[in-house]
Design a protein around this motif. Structure first.
Motif, PDB file in Angstrom:
ATOM      1  N   GLN A 161      39.598  44.372  36.077  1.00  0.00           N
ATOM      2  CA  GLN A 161      38.437  44.643  36.912  1.00  0.00           C
ATOM      3  C   GLN A 161      38.697  44.101  38.322  1.00  0.00           C
ATOM      4  O   GLN A 161      39.217  42.991  38.467  1.00  0.00           O
ATOM      5  CB  GLN A 161      37.187  43.990  36.322  1.00  0.00           C
ATOM      6  CG  GLN A 161      36.821  44.490  34.936  1.00  0.00           C
ATOM      7  CD  GLN A 161      36.461  45.961  34.937  1.00  0.00           C
ATOM      8  OE1 GLN A 161      35.645  46.417  35.743  1.00  0.00           O
ATOM      9  NE2 GLN A 161      37.079  46.714  34.025  1.00  0.00           N
ATOM     10  N   GLU A 169      36.671  42.946  40.475  1.00  0.00           N
ATOM     11  CA  GLU A 169      35.904  41.711  40.656  1.00  0.00           C
ATOM     12  C   GLU A 169      35.367  41.271  39.292  1.00  0.00           C
ATOM     13  O   GLU A 169      34.584  41.966  38.671  1.00  0.00           O
ATOM     14  CB  GLU A 169      34.745  41.924  41.631  1.00  0.00           C
ATOM     15  CG  GLU A 169      35.190  42.311  43.038  1.00  0.00           C
ATOM     16  CD  GLU A 169      34.006  42.507  43.957  1.00  0.00           C
ATOM     17  OE1 GLU A 169      32.875  42.319  43.492  1.00  0.00           O
ATOM     18  OE2 GLU A 169      34.227  42.852  45.133  1.00  0.00           O
ATOM     19  N   PRO A 188      38.546  40.619  33.074  1.00  0.00           N
ATOM     20  CA  PRO A 188      38.936  41.918  32.479  1.00  0.00           C
ATOM     21  C   PRO A 188      38.086  42.237  31.260  1.00  0.00           C
ATOM     22  O   PRO A 188      37.546  41.348  30.597  1.00  0.00           O
ATOM     23  CB  PRO A 188      40.408  41.700  32.099  1.00  0.00           C
ATOM     24  CG  PRO A 188      40.547  40.217  31.954  1.00  0.00           C
ATOM     25  CD  PRO A 188      39.613  39.609  32.956  1.00  0.00           C
ATOM     26  N   LEU A 189      37.992  43.529  30.949  1.00  0.00           N
ATOM     27  CA  LEU A 189      37.202  43.987  29.815  1.00  0.00           C
ATOM     28  C   LEU A 189      38.104  44.242  28.612  1.00  0.00           C
ATOM     29  O   LEU A 189      39.240  44.678  28.748  1.00  0.00           O
ATOM     30  CB  LEU A 189      36.450  45.274  30.172  1.00  0.00           C
ATOM     31  CG  LEU A 189      35.414  45.180  31.290  1.00  0.00           C
ATOM     32  CD1 LEU A 189      34.793  46.548  31.547  1.00  0.00           C
ATOM     33  CD2 LEU A 189      34.343  44.162  30.965  1.00  0.00           C
TER      34      LEU A 189
END
Length: 209
Positions: A128, A130, A133-134
């Protein structure tokens, strides 16, 4: 007196200073009104505390179903908005607990590899710009399961999967075999998004190769 003005039920007590207690002077034990389950003492926090356990097994619970549950289990009739507010608070507690688990997945995989030498544990994330992370997908294969497949199972691998019913959804995929007793033997498993089932299944086979 009864809340219903037409109901004759009545109890009257007064303090008895000689015996230091309250004494019943008048008591009419006759109810002619219907039973009312409405309670002004229950607030949304109390409702949320009762619905948290229900959401663990029924994450798709609706406010209407929650209202019926409160009547069946606790004999209390609550306003629809009160139930909806309590259900929202309960769902935030349950979802929050599930969301926190993603933050410790890397520590879990590290501990798994440490306690099970020779195992394979991999996790993919989506960067990501900003923020953190997913989570994307996960693959785990324990060394004991791979060894058990080699020495005690038929040389035939099947793929199985099911949809996860939790808040975040996804699919749970597994590579399975049959042992000498014709029982299913799990070799490895993976977790991925609902739209990644086919590609994740192919990756399962590639890792096993």
């Amino acid at each position: 007196m009864c809340a219903d003005e037409e109901c004759p039920w009545l109890i009257y007590t007064s303090y008895n200073s000689r015996d230091c207690c309250y004494q019943i002077k008048t008591f009419v034990d006759n109810h002619t009104c219907g039973r009312d389950f409405v309670s002004n003492l229950a607030d949304y926090k109390w409702v949320a505390s009762k619905l948290v356990k229900v959401l663990e097994t029924r994450p798709d619970l609706t406010p209407k179903e929650a209202k019926v549950h409160m009547v069946d289990e606790y004999n209390v009739q609550l306003h629809y908005k009160m139930v909806a507010r309590g259900l929202k608070a309960a769902r935030e507690q349950v979802i929050g607990k599930e969301g926190e688990q993603y933050g410790i997945l890397q520590d879990y995989l590290s501990e798994l590899l440490k306690s099970n030498p020779g195992s394979t544990a991999m996790m993919w994330t989506i960067p990501q710009p900003e923020g953190l992370p997913l989570f994307d997908r996960l693959y785990i294969s324990l060394e004991a399961c791979m060894f058990g497949f080699k020495v005690g199972c038929r040389r035939l691998i099947g793929l199985d999967g099911c949809f996860l019913k939790g808040y975040y959804g996804g699919q749970l995929l597994s590579a399975i075999a049959q042992d000498g007793n014709n029982h299913f033997f799990v070799i490895s498993y993976a977790m991925c998004g609902s739209s990644q089932g086919f590609h994740a299944s192919m990756q399962l086979l590639q890792f096993l190769d």
